[in-house]
Design a protein around this motif. Structure first.
Motif, PDB file in Angstrom:
ATOM      1  N   PRO A  94       0.847  -1.294   0.163  1.00 31.15           N
ATOM      2  CA  PRO A  94      -0.030   0.097  -0.103  1.00 31.15           C
ATOM      3  C   PRO A  94       0.954   1.272   0.188  1.00 31.15           C
ATOM      4  O   PRO A  94       2.067   1.231   0.731  1.00 31.15           O
ATOM      5  CB  PRO A  94      -0.999  -0.089   1.467  1.00 31.15           C
ATOM      6  CG  PRO A  94      -0.087  -1.113   1.961  1.00 31.15           C
ATOM      7  CD  PRO A  94       0.586  -2.093   1.127  1.00 31.15           C
ATOM      8  N   ASP A  95       0.381   2.337  -0.591  1.00 32.70           N
ATOM      9  CA  ASP A  95       0.749   3.440  -0.721  1.00 32.70           C
ATOM     10  C   ASP A  95       0.359   4.380   0.463  1.00 32.70           C
ATOM     11  O   ASP A  95      -0.861   4.716   0.417  1.00 32.70           O
ATOM     12  CB  ASP A  95       0.502   4.278  -2.012  1.00 32.70           C
ATOM     13  CG  ASP A  95       1.134   5.718  -2.147  1.00 32.70           C
ATOM     14  OD1 ASP A  95       1.859   6.270  -1.168  1.00 32.70           O
ATOM     15  OD2 ASP A  95       1.429   6.218  -3.153  1.00 32.70           O
ATOM     16  N   ILE A  96       0.877   4.545   1.473  1.00 32.63           N
ATOM     17  CA  ILE A  96       0.572   5.219   2.759  1.00 32.63           C
ATOM     18  C   ILE A  96       0.786   6.698   2.792  1.00 32.63           C
ATOM     19  O   ILE A  96       0.683   7.186   3.837  1.00 32.63           O
ATOM     20  CB  ILE A  96       0.654   4.518   3.904  1.00 32.63           C
ATOM     21  CG1 ILE A  96       2.137   4.411   4.212  1.00 32.63           C
ATOM     22  CG2 ILE A  96       0.147   3.144   4.192  1.00 32.63           C
ATOM     23  CD1 ILE A  96       2.625   3.958   5.634  1.00 32.63           C
ATOM     24  N   ARG A  97       1.146   7.260   1.569  1.00 34.53           N
ATOM     25  CA  ARG A  97       1.327   8.726   1.698  1.00 34.53           C
ATOM     26  C   ARG A  97      -0.083   9.391   1.694  1.00 34.53           C
ATOM     27  O   ARG A  97      -0.163  10.653   2.196  1.00 34.53           O
ATOM     28  CB  ARG A  97       1.861   9.394   0.432  1.00 34.53           C
ATOM     29  CG  ARG A  97       3.245   9.006   0.323  1.00 34.53           C
ATOM     30  CD  ARG A  97       3.961   9.359  -1.018  1.00 34.53           C
ATOM     31  NE  ARG A  97       3.322   8.520  -1.979  1.00 34.53           N
ATOM     32  CZ  ARG A  97       4.001   8.555  -3.255  1.00 34.53           C
ATOM     33  NH1 ARG A  97       4.619   9.544  -3.531  1.00 34.53           N
ATOM     34  NH2 ARG A  97       3.491   7.623  -4.119  1.00 34.53           N
ATOM     35  N   GLY A 141      -5.743   9.181  -5.635  1.00 34.29           N
ATOM     36  CA  GLY A 141      -4.524   9.759  -5.205  1.00 34.29           C
ATOM     37  C   GLY A 141      -3.657  10.555  -6.141  1.00 34.29           C
ATOM     38  O   GLY A 141      -3.259  11.674  -5.732  1.00 34.29           O
ATOM     39  N   ASN A 142      -3.401   9.941  -7.514  1.00 33.84           N
ATOM     40  CA  ASN A 142      -2.950  10.601  -8.617  1.00 33.84           C
ATOM     41  C   ASN A 142      -3.773  11.916  -8.751  1.00 33.84           C
ATOM     42  O   ASN A 142      -3.187  12.873  -8.983  1.00 33.84           O
ATOM     43  CB  ASN A 142      -2.629   9.931 -10.057  1.00 33.84           C
ATOM     44  CG  ASN A 142      -1.503   8.798  -9.723  1.00 33.84           C
ATOM     45  OD1 ASN A 142      -0.745   9.010  -8.721  1.00 33.84           O
ATOM     46  ND2 ASN A 142      -1.915   7.695 -10.574  1.00 33.84           N
ATOM     47  N   ARG A 143      -5.034  11.778  -9.149  1.00 33.47           N
ATOM     48  CA  ARG A 143      -5.631  12.869  -9.551  1.00 33.47           C
ATOM     49  C   ARG A 143      -5.760  14.032  -8.542  1.00 33.47           C
ATOM     50  O   ARG A 143      -5.805  15.241  -8.938  1.00 33.47           O
ATOM     51  CB  ARG A 143      -7.230  12.544  -9.811  1.00 33.47           C
ATOM     52  CG  ARG A 143      -7.005  11.609 -11.090  1.00 33.47           C
ATOM     53  CD  ARG A 143      -8.728  11.466 -11.569  1.00 33.47           C
ATOM     54  NE  ARG A 143      -8.963  10.397 -12.564  1.00 33.47           N
ATOM     55  CZ  ARG A 143      -9.945   9.930 -13.362  1.00 33.47           C
ATOM     56  NH1 ARG A 143     -10.931  10.680 -13.199  1.00 33.47           N
ATOM     57  NH2 ARG A 143      -9.983   9.242 -14.473  1.00 33.47           N
ATOM     58  N   LEU A 144      -5.796  13.756  -7.258  1.00 37.10           N
ATOM     59  CA  LEU A 144      -5.782  14.702  -6.440  1.00 37.10           C
ATOM     60  C   LEU A 144      -4.458  15.248  -5.892  1.00 37.10           C
ATOM     61  O   LEU A 144      -4.347  16.075  -4.930  1.00 37.10           O
ATOM     62  CB  LEU A 144      -6.691  14.275  -5.262  1.00 37.10           C
ATOM     63  CG  LEU A 144      -7.975  13.876  -5.480  1.00 37.10           C
ATOM     64  CD1 LEU A 144      -8.605  13.192  -4.391  1.00 37.10           C
ATOM     65  CD2 LEU A 144      -8.811  15.037  -6.093  1.00 37.10           C
ATOM     66  N   PRO A 201       6.265  12.561  -5.256  1.00 32.93           N
ATOM     67  CA  PRO A 201       7.382  11.881  -5.084  1.00 32.93           C
ATOM     68  C   PRO A 201       8.613  12.432  -4.194  1.00 32.93           C
ATOM     69  O   PRO A 201       9.384  11.502  -4.014  1.00 32.93           O
ATOM     70  CB  PRO A 201       7.789  12.041  -6.743  1.00 32.93           C
ATOM     71  CG  PRO A 201       7.378  13.084  -7.069  1.00 32.93           C
ATOM     72  CD  PRO A 201       5.883  13.337  -6.220  1.00 32.93           C
ATOM     73  N   LYS A 202       8.500  13.478  -3.695  1.00 34.34           N
ATOM     74  CA  LYS A 202       9.379  13.846  -2.694  1.00 34.34           C
ATOM     75  C   LYS A 202       8.923  13.638  -1.471  1.00 34.34           C
ATOM     76  O   LYS A 202       9.771  13.993  -0.112  1.00 34.34           O
ATOM     77  CB  LYS A 202       9.494  15.433  -2.892  1.00 34.34           C
ATOM     78  CG  LYS A 202      10.145  15.642  -4.132  1.00 34.34           C
ATOM     79  CD  LYS A 202      11.678  15.525  -4.197  1.00 34.34           C
ATOM     80  CE  LYS A 202      12.236  15.431  -5.759  1.00 34.34           C
ATOM     81  NZ  LYS A 202      13.265  14.562  -6.319  1.00 34.34           N
ATOM     82  N   VAL A 203       7.885  13.086  -1.088  1.00 35.56           N
ATOM     83  CA  VAL A 203       7.301  12.443   0.194  1.00 35.56           C
ATOM     84  C   VAL A 203       7.363  11.047   0.278  1.00 35.56           C
ATOM     85  O   VAL A 203       7.270  10.385  -0.617  1.00 35.56           O
ATOM     86  CB  VAL A 203       6.002  13.028   0.566  1.00 35.56           C
ATOM     87  CG1 VAL A 203       5.342  12.380   1.644  1.00 35.56           C
ATOM     88  CG2 VAL A 203       5.651  14.518   0.309  1.00 35.56           C
ATOM     89  N   TYR A 204       8.002  10.484   1.364  1.00 39.19           N
ATOM     90  CA  TYR A 204       8.616   9.238   1.575  1.00 39.19           C
ATOM     91  C   TYR A 204       7.730   8.594   2.863  1.00 39.19           C
ATOM     92  O   TYR A 204       8.074   8.984   3.602  1.00 39.19           O
ATOM     93  CB  TYR A 204      10.074   9.175   1.767  1.00 39.19           C
ATOM     94  CG  TYR A 204      10.820   9.521   0.368  1.00 39.19           C
ATOM     95  CD1 TYR A 204      10.889   8.801  -0.771  1.00 39.19           C
ATOM     96  CD2 TYR A 204      11.232  10.786   0.389  1.00 39.19           C
ATOM     97  CE1 TYR A 204      11.679   9.512  -1.872  1.00 39.19           C
ATOM     98  CE2 TYR A 204      12.041  11.392  -0.545  1.00 39.19           C
ATOM     99  CZ  TYR A 204      12.038  10.713  -1.810  1.00 39.19           C
ATOM    100  OH  TYR A 204      12.678  11.104  -2.884  1.00 39.19           O
TER     101      TYR A 204
END
Ligand code: ASP
Length: 588
Positions: free
Chosen positions: A286-289, A410-413, A418-421
Motif C-alpha cells: 500500500p501507498d500510505i502517503r 490519489g494521482n488525480r488529487l 514523489p518527494k514525500v517518502y
C-alpha cells in the motif's frame, strides 16, 4: 599533463591563474571578434574565450571545432563581464592562449543537453553519448553514492561482503532461469542466479554470521515496463536473529541512506500485517502517503433490495475528501468508464456525495434512504463535501479494483508527491499460496522461508486447509506503494525443509536432486538465520523520486530484453554451437 583543473572548479578567486583544461565542446558561439566555447567534463562547464584581434589564427581554429570535439586548452582565468549566475563557474572565463584538438567527433545523433531531442532507442544505441548528459550522469553518480553508503553502514554493523558465483545450478525464486551451456561438460548447463539465496544461507552455515553483497541477479521474465532481466540487489543474511533483528537492521540501513544522502529523517517505519494491508488497501504494497482507506459496507448495504450489492461477496468503498462539490457528473461518468476498462475490470461504480449543505446525492439514491446513506458516510468517516466511491463483487477481485481506483484518485488529487517518502513493513505473509488452476501450492516468498515458529506444529500435523492458513516469518519493505525489498526467517532444519518441499510438490528425489547440498548442510550445525534483499535499482530511483529505473543503470536493456548498443542477444557462430554440443531448432 592534460589538465590542472576540472571544468567545474574555477571561481573568481582563481582569477589571474594560468590553467590547463581538457573536455568536450558543448557549444560554441561567434560574436563579432570573439568566439566563446563552453567546455564540459563530468564536473561542470567552463567558458573559454578567443579573441580575433589578439590571435586571429587561434580564433579561426576555435571556430572550426565541432560539437563534442575533445580539446585541451591553456589560458588565464579572468573575471567575466556578463556573469552566468546559473553556473558555479559562471563568474569566470578562460582567455585561451593554446588550443589542442585531442580528438574530433562526428555530429552527435542527438543534442547532448539536459533536455535532449533523442528518442529512447537512439539514446540507448549511443548510450555513451547519453551518459554525457547531466540527468543521466547524475543518476549514475547517485547510484554510486547509495552503494557507498550501503557498504559503510553494513560494514559498520559487522557485515562481510562476499561474492557468490554467477554460474550456478538453478534456484527457484518463481521466475525462469537464464541458462549457460557448459562446453567441457557437454549437454550440461549452468543457470545464472535469480538471487544468491542458497549461497547466502550456506554462508550462515559456514559461520560468516553477517553477509552482504551488492549483486547482479538474473530473471528471465516476460518484460513488463521497468523490469530488467538483470538487476541489482542489496542482498543480506544474518545468523542468530529473529525477524525483529532483521527489521531493525534494515530499517536502520534505509534511514541511514535517506539521512546521509537526502538529509531526510524517515522516522520509525510502521508495520502492517499482510491481511490488514489487503483489507485496508487491497494491496500487499500500500501507498500510505495518503488516506482513503477501504470501508467495508456489507452490513449496511446488503439486503436492502439493491441486487448488485445483494449478490456481491464484498461491498467496499473509499471516502474521497473534499470532492463532493467539485466532482461533476461528467467526471463521475468518466470514472465509471475508467473502472470498467479491461485493465481494471469493475462492472460499475456507485457514488454517494455528502454535499456542503448537508444534502446527499447518490447514484443509488433510489434504493437507499438518506438515513441509510448517512450511516454509510458515518462508517466511512465522511464529512461535508466528501464523496464515497463504492465497488462490489468477489472479495479478491474487488479489492484489487478498488486499490487501482484509490491510487488513481490519489494521482488525480495530487496526493502522491514523489518527494514525500512513507516506508512501511508488511509482515506475516502466508507461507503457501494455493494455485486453483494448477491445483498446487506455491511458496509465497520462496521455498526456504520458515513458517512462524507457532505454526510449525500445525505444518507437520495439519490437513490441506490448515496449510493455507500457515503464516510465514516473511516481510516486505514498501515505500510509497513500491516493493523495495523482501525477506524472511529461513528454515534451518532438514525435516522442516523436506516437509516444505513436499507441500510444494517436490518428490523426495527431486528435492534431493535439486537441493541435496542445502539439505545436507542443514545436518552440519546450521544456525537459525534469516535475511532480506532490497532492489537496488528501484531503491535508487525511488530515492530520486523517479519511477523509471532505466537511467539508474548505466547500460540497461530495452523492453525486448535487448542491448541495442552492442546488439545482444545475437546469433552465435555455428562453430561455437558445435563446441557447445548445441543444435538449434530455429534460425535466428
Ligand atoms: N532471495 C530473496 C529475493 O531475491 C530475498 C530474500 O529472501 O532474502 O527476493
Amino acid at each position: 599533463m592534460y589538465r590542472t583543473n576540472t571544468c567545474g572548479e574555477l571561481r573568481l578567486g582563481n582569477a589571474g591563474m594560468e590553467v590547463t583544461l581538457s573536455g568536450w565542446v558543448q557549444a560554441s558561439r561567434d560574436l563579432g571578434g570573439m568566439t566563446f566555447i563552453d567546455l564540459r567534463d563530468r564536473y561542470g562547464i567552463t567558458q573559454l574565450v578567443f579573441n580575433m584581434e589578439e590571435d586571429a589564427d587561434l580564433c579561426m581554429r576555435a571556430r572550426k571545432l565541432g560539437r563534442e570535439f575533445v580539446i585541451q586548452v591553456t589560458g588565464s582565468v579572468r573575471e567575466r563581464t556578463s556573469k552566468n549566475p546559473n553556473r558555479p563557474t559562471g563568474d569566470v572565463e578562460i582567455v585561451v592562449s593554446n588550443l589542442q584538438t585531442l580528438n574530433a567527433s562526428n555530429v552527435p545523433p542527438f543534442t547532448i543537453e539536459n533536455e535532449t531531442d533523442g528518442g529512447e532507442e537512439l539514446r540507448m544505441k549511443y548510450r555513451y553519448l547519453d551518459i554525457r548528459r547531466n540527468p543521466v550522469q547524475e543518476k549514475i553518480i547517485f547510484r554510486s553514492k547509495v552503494a557507498l553508503e550501503t557498504r559503510k553502514y553494513l560494514s559498520a554493523s559487522n557485515f562481510i561482503e562476499v561474492e557468490t558465483p554467477c554460474l550456478i545450478k538453478s534456484t527457484p525464486e518463481g521466475a525462469r532461469d537464464f541458462i549457460v551451456p557448459s562446453r567441457i561438460n557437454a549437454g550440461q548447463f549452468y543457470a545464472l542466479p535469480q538471487s544468491p539465496q542458497t549461497f547466502k544461507q550456506l554462508l550462515m552455515v559456514a559461520g560468516m554470521d553477517r553477509y552482504f553483497q551488492i549483486v547482479k541477479c538474473f530473471r528471465d521474465e516476460d518484460l513488463r515496463a521497468d523490469r530488467q532481466p538483470e538487476f541489482t540487489q542489496i542482498d543480506c543474511e544474518m545468523a542468530f536473529v529473529t525477524r525483529e533483528d532483521i527489521l531493525q537492521t534494515f530499517e536502520g540501513l534505509t534511514q541511514h541512506l535517506f539521512k546521509s544522502i537526502l538529509h531526510l529523517d524517515l522516522g520509525t517505519f510502521p508495520r502492517m500485517s499482510y491481511d490488514d494491508a489487503m483489507q485496508r488497501y487491497g494491496s500487499d504494497k500500500p501507498d500510505i502517503r495518503f488516506g482513503m482507506e477501504f470501508v467495508e459496507l456489507n452490513d449496511l448495504a446488503k439486503d436492502k433490495g439493491f441486487a448488485v450489492f445483494d449478490d456481491a461477496e464484498l461491498v467496499v468503498g473509499i471516502c474521497v475528501p473534499d470532492q463532493a462539490e467539485a466532482y461533476s457528473n461528467k467526471q463521475l461518468n468518466d470514472l465509471v468508464e475508467w473502472v470498467k476498462r479491461p485493465q481494471i475490470g469493475a462492472k460499475g461504480m456507485v457514488n454517494v456525495k455528502f454535499l456542503a449543505d448537508g444534502s446527499i446525492k447518490s447514484s443509488v439514491g433510489k434504493f437507499y434512504t438518506d438515513e441509510q446513506l448517512k450511516e454509510w458516510g458515518h462508517k466511512a468517516g465522511a464529512g461535508a463535501n466528501d464523496m464515497l466511491l463504492i465497488l462490489s463483487g468477489e472479495t479478491d477481485k474487488v479489492r484489487k479494483q478498488l486499490n487501482e481506483l484509490r491510487l488513481e484518485m490519489g494521482n488525480r488529487l495530487g496526493l502522491r508527491d514523489p518527494k514525500v517518502y512513507k516506508p512501511l513493513w508488511v509482515v506475516d505473509f502466508a507461507l503457501l499460496e494455493w494455485d486453483e488452476e494448477a491445483q498446487r501450492f506455491h511458496a509465497m516468498h520462496h521455498p526456504f522461508t520458515s513458517p512462524k515458529a507457532t505454526d510449525i506444529e500445525r505444518m507437520f500435523s495439519g490437513d490441506h486447509e490448515t496449510m493455507k492458513s500457515l503464516r510465514a516469518d516473511a516481510y516486505d519493505l514498501v515505500i510509497n506503494g513500491v516493493e523495495i525489498g523482501g525477506g524472511s526467517i529461513r528454515i534451518h532444519d532438514r525435516k522442516l525443509q523436506e516437509k516444505n518441499f513436499k507441500l510444494l510438490g517436490f518428490t523426495p528425489e527431486e528435492a534431493e536432486n535439486q537441493f541435496g547440498f542445502l539439505l545436507g548442510a542443514f545436518e552440519y550445525g546450521a544456525p537459525p538465520h534469516g535475511g532480506i534483499a532490497l532492489g537496488f535499482d528501484r531503491l535508487c530511483a525511488m530515492m530520486k523520486g523517479e519511477t523509471s529505473i532505466r537511467d539508474f543503470i548505466a547500460f540497461p536493456k530495452n523492453n525486448m530484453g535487448k542491448d541495442v548498443m552492442i546488439d545482444a542477444p545475437s546469433p552465435i557462430d555455428p562453430e561455437q554451437l558445435k563446441e557447445l554440443s548445441l543444435k538449434l531448432d530455429v534460425r535466428p
